[in-house]
Design a protein around this motif. Structure first.
Motif, short mmCIF file in Angstrom:
data_model
loop_
_atom_site.label_atom_id
_atom_site.label_comp_id
_atom_site.label_asym_id
_atom_site.label_seq_id
_atom_site.Cartn_x
_atom_site.Cartn_y
_atom_site.Cartn_z
N VAL A 76 0.85 -1.19 0.00
CA VAL A 76 0.00 0.00 0.00
C VAL A 76 0.88 1.24 0.00
O VAL A 76 1.89 1.31 0.74
N ARG A 77 0.52 2.20 -0.82
CA ARG A 77 1.21 3.50 -0.79
C ARG A 77 0.40 4.46 0.07
O ARG A 77 -0.80 4.61 -0.12
N TYR A 78 1.09 5.10 1.00
CA TYR A 78 0.45 6.01 1.96
C TYR A 78 0.86 7.45 1.68
O TYR A 78 2.01 7.73 1.30
N LEU A 79 -0.06 8.37 1.93
CA LEU A 79 0.22 9.80 1.91
C LEU A 79 -0.18 10.35 3.28
O LEU A 79 -1.32 10.17 3.71
N THR A 80 0.75 11.02 3.95
CA THR A 80 0.46 11.53 5.28
C THR A 80 1.04 12.92 5.46
O THR A 80 2.12 13.23 4.93
N ILE A 81 0.33 13.75 6.19
CA ILE A 81 0.84 15.07 6.58
C ILE A 81 0.95 15.17 8.11
O ILE A 81 1.25 16.22 8.65
N ASP A 82 0.72 14.05 8.78
CA ASP A 82 0.73 14.00 10.24
C ASP A 82 1.12 12.57 10.63
O ASP A 82 0.62 11.61 10.03
N PRO A 83 1.97 12.40 11.63
CA PRO A 83 2.41 11.03 11.96
C PRO A 83 1.31 10.17 12.56
O PRO A 83 1.45 8.94 12.65
N HIS A 84 0.19 10.77 12.96
CA HIS A 84 -0.86 10.02 13.63
C HIS A 84 -1.98 9.57 12.69
O HIS A 84 -2.83 8.77 13.09
N TYR A 85 -2.00 10.08 11.47
CA TYR A 85 -3.08 9.76 10.54
C TYR A 85 -2.53 9.60 9.13
O TYR A 85 -1.50 10.19 8.77
N ASN A 86 -3.24 8.80 8.32
CA ASN A 86 -2.94 8.68 6.89
C ASN A 86 -4.04 9.38 6.11
O ASN A 86 -5.22 9.04 6.26
N GLN A 87 -3.65 10.33 5.28
CA GLN A 87 -4.66 11.08 4.52
C GLN A 87 -5.15 10.32 3.30
O GLN A 87 -6.28 10.51 2.87
N SER A 88 -4.29 9.49 2.71
CA SER A 88 -4.69 8.70 1.54
C SER A 88 -3.92 7.40 1.52
O SER A 88 -2.75 7.33 1.97
N ARG A 89 -4.60 6.36 0.96
CA ARG A 89 -3.96 5.06 0.79
C ARG A 89 -4.36 4.47 -0.55
O ARG A 89 -5.49 4.69 -1.01
N MET A 90 -3.43 3.73 -1.15
CA MET A 90 -3.71 3.16 -2.47
C MET A 90 -2.94 1.85 -2.63
O MET A 90 -1.75 1.77 -2.32
N TYR A 91 -3.64 0.79 -3.09
CA TYR A 91 -2.94 -0.45 -3.43
C TYR A 91 -2.09 -0.21 -4.67
O TYR A 91 -2.52 0.45 -5.63
N LEU A 92 -0.90 -0.78 -4.67
CA LEU A 92 -0.03 -0.59 -5.83
C LEU A 92 -0.53 -1.37 -7.04
O LEU A 92 -0.23 -1.00 -8.19
N ASP A 93 -1.30 -2.45 -6.82
CA ASP A 93 -1.71 -3.29 -7.95
C ASP A 93 -3.17 -3.10 -8.34
O ASP A 93 -3.68 -3.82 -9.20
N SER A 94 -3.91 -2.17 -7.70
CA SER A 94 -5.30 -1.96 -8.09
C SER A 94 -5.79 -0.62 -7.54
O SER A 94 -5.12 0.01 -6.72
N ASP A 95 -6.98 -0.22 -8.02
CA ASP A 95 -7.61 1.01 -7.53
C ASP A 95 -8.69 0.72 -6.51
O ASP A 95 -9.53 1.57 -6.20
N GLU A 96 -8.71 -0.49 -5.97
CA GLU A 96 -9.66 -0.82 -4.90
C GLU A 96 -9.42 0.08 -3.69
O GLU A 96 -8.27 0.38 -3.34
N LEU A 97 -10.50 0.49 -3.05
CA LEU A 97 -10.37 1.38 -1.89
C LEU A 97 -9.73 0.64 -0.71
O LEU A 97 -10.11 -0.49 -0.37
N VAL A 98 -8.76 1.30 -0.09
CA VAL A 98 -8.04 0.70 1.03
C VAL A 98 -8.66 1.10 2.36
O VAL A 98 -8.95 0.26 3.21
N ALA A 99 -8.88 2.38 2.56
CA ALA A 99 -9.40 2.88 3.84
C ALA A 99 -10.86 2.47 4.00
O ALA A 99 -11.69 2.76 3.13
N PRO A 100 -11.20 1.82 5.10
CA PRO A 100 -12.60 1.35 5.28
C PRO A 100 -13.62 2.48 5.23
O PRO A 100 -14.71 2.31 4.67
N TYR A 101 -13.27 3.66 5.77
CA TYR A 101 -14.26 4.73 5.82
C TYR A 101 -14.67 5.20 4.42
O TYR A 101 -15.80 5.67 4.21
N THR A 102 -13.76 5.10 3.44
CA THR A 102 -14.09 5.58 2.10
C THR A 102 -15.15 4.70 1.42
O THR A 102 -15.87 5.15 0.53
N ARG A 103 -15.26 3.46 1.86
CA ARG A 103 -16.26 2.58 1.26
C ARG A 103 -17.68 3.01 1.63
O ARG A 103 -18.63 2.70 0.91
N TYR A 104 -17.81 3.70 2.73
CA TYR A 104 -19.13 4.18 3.14
C TYR A 104 -19.64 5.30 2.23
O TYR A 104 -20.84 5.61 2.24
#
Length: 396
Positions: A307-335
């Motif tokens: 998973v590739r992560y993008l963060t601007i704070d050490p306590h949270y990840n602002q974005s996540r992406m699987y390297l081999d697909s565009d399937e949503l990684v973060a559970p909250y985004t599926r809602y």
């Protein structure tokens, strides 16, 4: 004849009496004159040109004014840059700013006191040059050891407030003390008499404050968003070293040689470390107009998928992406797909905040007939999404 003689003797006696009566007045006048002359001599000694007391009376050109302006700018650039340096390790809360401002102000106060004490003992241009060189070395030490110290502090069990204060003290207090030393010492070097001391002190402090104002806008509007926090430290350390060399040119002692080696070693170590992390751990760190951004790749707990992560704070990840697909990684985004339940007939959607654009990409794939507008305030974030998160422009 007898009457005339007696008259003359009476006149002589009266004159003698008058002289005797006036003698204390003349003596007082002489004493006053002597006292005035003594005070004038003492005043001349107090206002003796600095050249006779072993220091430079009139530094060449406007070198001291330039020094104070640059140091005033450096203090503010250093403070603002500090928040960006601490962000990836400790966070971006108000605790960070509170700690930086409080510690740097305390360090400057100590520097002012030490500089004033030293200036009264002996004010020499070579001492000021040495302090500037050492302050450049202290900034170079921040470059060299910053990431290691911050990683160590962040790994402790200390509460966030103590972590931020400790980081500010270790990384930013030494250089701030030395920068505070400069102002009172330069004022003493500039003064040649007490007659114009108020004018000189006011002018030099005004110049230093103008430098601070300039440094504030330069850091916030240009250096940090377009040069980056790390390279901004290179710049201010280099400026301090150049200033020190300008004050006392052609003088390279052991201390200066060590400081120069530390400066060059710090830059080299940082650049080599950045290249090593990018190649071995796919870690990339940069500054945008709004945030210090860190992008890295790590296996997902449980699945092991990369998973590739993008963060601007050490306590949270602002974005996540699987390297081999565009399937949503973060559970909250599926809602977000609950839109189908609440508005089955939707055709156009507004999303505020793009970051890595994970959901907008999934939205376009899931709903081929729908449109989406994404509002992202940080253009640097969108550029990073194009580079690292497979974002492509789409008319929809």
């Amino acid at each position: 004849m007898t009457i005339l003689t007696d008259f003359r003797e009476a006149i002589a006696a009266a004159a003698a009496q008058a002289r005797t009566a006036n003698k204390p007045i003349a003596t007082a006048k002489n004493n006053i004159k002597t006292s005035v002359q003594g005070e004038a001599l003492a005043a001349r000694k107090r206002t003796t040109p600095a050249a006779t007391t072993g220091r430079t009376a009139n530094p060449p050109g406007a070198i001291l004014e330039t020094t104070l302006f640059v140091c005033g700018a450096v203090v503010m650039i250093y403070e603002i840059t500090g928040a960006r340096l601490l962000a990836p390790h400790i966070g971006t809360s108000t605790y960070i700013w509170t700690s930086l401002i409080g510690v740097i102000l305390a360090a400057l106060s100590l520097g002012y006191w030490l500089g004033g004490q030293a200036a009264d003992r002996k004010a020499e241009m070579k001492v000021l040059a040495g302090v500037l060189f050492l302050s450049g070395g202290a900034v170079a030490l921040t470059i060299f050891a910053g990431d290691y110290l911050l990683s160590l502090i962040a790994s402790t069990s200390l509460i966030l407030q103590l972590q931020s204060v400790l980081a500010a003290v270790l990384l930013f207090a030494p250089a701030s003390v030395l920068l505070g030393f400069v102002t009172p010492y330069a004022v003493r070097l500039k003064m040649s008499s007490l007659a114009d001391s108020g004018r000189i002190v006011g002018r030099l402090y005004a110049i230093s404050t103008l430098g601070s104002i300039f440094g504030t806008f330069l850091a916030g509007f240009y250096l940090i968003p377009f040069v980056g926090a790390g390279r901004t430290l290179y710049l201010i350390a280099g400026c301090l070293l150049v200033l020190g060399a300008m004050l006392i040119p052609f003088s390279l002692g052991k201390t200066r040689a060590v400081v120069l080696l530390l400066f060059m070693g710090g830059i080299g170590a940082q650049e080599i470390r950045a290249m090593y992390l990018a190649k071995t751990q796919d870690l990339y760190q940069t500054d945008t107009e709004y945030s210090a951004v860190r992008i890295f790749t790590s296996p997902e707990p449980g699945t092991g998928k990369l998973v590739r992560y993008l963060t601007i704070d050490p306590h949270y990840n602002q974005s996540r992406m699987y390297l081999d697909s565009d399937e949503l990684v973060a559970p909250y985004t599926r809602y977000y797909h609950l839109i189908r339940h609440f508005r089955p007939d939707f055709s156009k959607t507004l999303m505020i905040g793009g970051a890595g654009y994970s959901f907008p990409k999934a939205y376009l794939q899931e709903y081929p007939a729908a449109l989406m507008d994404v509002v992202e305030i940080d253009p640097g974030m969108t550029a990073l999404a194009r580079r690292f998160f497979r974002l492509e422009d789409d008319p929809r």
